[in-house]
Design a protein around this motif. Structure first.
Motif, mmCIF file in Angstrom:
data_model
loop_
_atom_site.group_PDB
_atom_site.id
_atom_site.type_symbol
_atom_site.label_atom_id
_atom_site.label_comp_id
_atom_site.label_asym_id
_atom_site.label_seq_id
_atom_site.Cartn_x
_atom_site.Cartn_y
_atom_site.Cartn_z
ATOM 1 N N LYS A 67 0.798 -1.228 0.000
ATOM 2 C CA LYS A 67 0.000 0.000 0.000
ATOM 3 C C LYS A 67 0.832 1.280 0.000
ATOM 4 O O LYS A 67 0.299 2.354 -0.246
ATOM 5 C CB LYS A 67 -0.947 0.031 1.201
ATOM 6 C CG LYS A 67 -2.082 -0.950 1.108
ATOM 7 C CD LYS A 67 -3.168 -0.546 2.083
ATOM 8 C CE LYS A 67 -4.426 -1.303 1.828
ATOM 9 N NZ LYS A 67 -5.329 -0.649 0.922
ATOM 10 N N LEU A 68 2.130 1.192 0.268
ATOM 11 C CA LEU A 68 2.963 2.383 0.413
ATOM 12 C C LEU A 68 4.230 2.270 -0.433
ATOM 13 O O LEU A 68 4.924 1.257 -0.398
ATOM 14 C CB LEU A 68 3.348 2.577 1.884
ATOM 15 C CG LEU A 68 4.175 3.817 2.225
ATOM 16 C CD1 LEU A 68 3.400 5.096 1.947
ATOM 17 C CD2 LEU A 68 4.615 3.764 3.687
ATOM 18 N N ALA A 69 4.519 3.348 -1.193
ATOM 19 C CA ALA A 69 5.728 3.398 -2.022
ATOM 20 C C ALA A 69 6.386 4.758 -1.868
ATOM 21 O O ALA A 69 5.736 5.744 -1.505
ATOM 22 C CB ALA A 69 5.382 3.147 -3.489
ATOM 23 N N LEU A 70 7.686 4.815 -2.169
ATOM 24 C CA LEU A 70 8.429 6.068 -2.234
ATOM 25 C C LEU A 70 8.925 6.255 -3.663
ATOM 26 O O LEU A 70 9.306 5.280 -4.322
ATOM 27 C CB LEU A 70 9.636 6.056 -1.298
ATOM 28 C CG LEU A 70 9.370 6.140 0.193
ATOM 29 C CD1 LEU A 70 10.688 6.085 0.962
ATOM 30 C CD2 LEU A 70 8.608 7.406 0.547
ATOM 31 N N GLN A 71 8.936 7.517 -4.128
ATOM 32 C CA GLN A 71 9.482 7.826 -5.444
ATOM 33 C C GLN A 71 10.316 9.098 -5.345
ATOM 34 O O GLN A 71 9.880 10.100 -4.780
ATOM 35 C CB GLN A 71 8.383 8.035 -6.472
ATOM 36 C CG GLN A 71 8.940 8.330 -7.868
ATOM 37 C CD GLN A 71 7.856 8.457 -8.931
ATOM 38 O OE1 GLN A 71 6.817 9.075 -8.701
ATOM 39 N NE2 GLN A 71 8.104 7.874 -10.083
ATOM 40 N N TYR A 72 11.533 9.034 -5.910
ATOM 41 C CA TYR A 72 12.377 10.219 -6.031
ATOM 42 C C TYR A 72 12.444 10.588 -7.507
ATOM 43 O O TYR A 72 12.658 9.731 -8.362
ATOM 44 C CB TYR A 72 13.793 9.965 -5.504
ATOM 45 C CG TYR A 72 14.719 11.122 -5.818
ATOM 46 C CD1 TYR A 72 14.618 12.308 -5.113
ATOM 47 C CD2 TYR A 72 15.629 11.037 -6.858
ATOM 48 C CE1 TYR A 72 15.434 13.396 -5.423
ATOM 49 C CE2 TYR A 72 16.447 12.106 -7.177
ATOM 50 C CZ TYR A 72 16.340 13.279 -6.461
ATOM 51 O OH TYR A 72 17.133 14.352 -6.783
ATOM 52 N N GLU A 73 12.245 11.872 -7.804
ATOM 53 C CA GLU A 73 12.326 12.383 -9.172
ATOM 54 C C GLU A 73 13.271 13.576 -9.207
ATOM 55 O O GLU A 73 13.267 14.383 -8.290
ATOM 56 C CB GLU A 73 10.964 12.904 -9.641
ATOM 57 C CG GLU A 73 9.821 11.964 -9.548
ATOM 58 C CD GLU A 73 8.497 12.671 -9.824
ATOM 59 O OE1 GLU A 73 8.448 13.517 -10.726
ATOM 60 O OE2 GLU A 73 7.536 12.376 -9.112
ATOM 61 N N TYR A 74 14.056 13.653 -10.261
ATOM 62 C CA TYR A 74 14.859 14.839 -10.512
ATOM 63 C C TYR A 74 14.494 15.340 -11.898
ATOM 64 O O TYR A 74 14.446 14.555 -12.840
ATOM 65 C CB TYR A 74 16.355 14.537 -10.437
ATOM 66 C CG TYR A 74 17.211 15.709 -10.863
ATOM 67 C CD1 TYR A 74 17.315 16.835 -10.057
ATOM 68 C CD2 TYR A 74 17.880 15.694 -12.069
ATOM 69 C CE1 TYR A 74 18.086 17.922 -10.442
ATOM 70 C CE2 TYR A 74 18.659 16.774 -12.465
ATOM 71 C CZ TYR A 74 18.751 17.880 -11.650
ATOM 72 O OH TYR A 74 19.507 18.954 -12.042
ATOM 73 N N SER A 75 14.217 16.625 -12.031
ATOM 74 C CA SER A 75 13.805 17.199 -13.302
ATOM 75 C C SER A 75 14.646 18.407 -13.636
ATOM 76 O O SER A 75 14.999 19.178 -12.749
ATOM 77 C CB SER A 75 12.358 17.689 -13.243
ATOM 78 O OG SER A 75 11.524 16.854 -12.560
#
Length: 192
Positions: A67-75
């Motif tokens: 039910k829980l996720a982490l996401q890192y994004e760099y733009s």
């Protein structure tokens, strides 16, 4: 494919400061499953900069539970006029139902030599459209990245490899100055 080699390539690309822009939102959440994605953005229309701006994006997400996720994004969007827009987001994504996820994000935004830190929260909807084809939409609101709207689709080439295409609109506020960037993105994601 060697997972360590793939992860190292993404980290290296992020650290070197290549041109970045946006990421596909987390739709499927599975404990222990991770996904790395890279994308190219083209025909980016930036307020006061026309439509010839481009960029490239990278992200890494991982399921902490079902039910829980982490996401890192760099733009980073390369602007023809003025400085580039650099955007970091760390999102916690929570599965509410089969087709709906909620997210909260810490953000760091840098543009024209100024920077802001802030937050954003919103909703991600996703639905199967056909075999191996899934549609998604994301809506978010915050303080430095005031609005995010995203709509697109992902096509699974294999169980681990998928293509994506989407349109995204972001309204930014840096040092009290608002501007927006919108355009098309296409890329590739690998799950492991």
């Amino acid at each position: 494919m060697n997972k360590t080699l793939l992860l190292s390539a993404v980290v290296t690309a992020t650290v070197t400061g290549a041109a970045f822009a946006a990421s596909v939102p987390v739709t499927d959440i599975n404990a222990g499953q991770s996904k790395v994605a890279v994308e190219y953005s083209f025909a980016q229309h930036a307020e006061g900069n026309g439509g010839s701006n481009d960029g490239f994006g990278a992200s890494l997400s991982t399921g902490l539970s079902d039910k829980l996720a982490l996401q890192y994004e760099y733009s980073r969007v390369n602007l023809d006029k003025g400085g580039d827009v650099k955007d970091h987001r760390l999102e916690a994504v929570y599965k509410v139902s089969k087709n709906v996820n909620l997210y909260g994000a810490g953000t760091y935004l840098r543009a024209d030599g100024e920077h802001e830190t802030g937050f954003q929260g919103g909703v991600i909807g996703h639905v199967p459209l056909a075999d191996n084809l899934k549609g998604f939409a994301k809506v978010g609101f915050g303080n430095d990245i005031k609005q995010t709207y995203q709509i697109g689709a992902t096509y699974d080439l294999t169980n681990d490899l998928g293509l994506n295409v989407y349109y995204q609109y972001d309204k930014y506020s840096v040092d009290g100055n608002d501007s927006d960037i919108k355009g098309l993105h296409a890329g590739l994601g690998y799950s492991f």
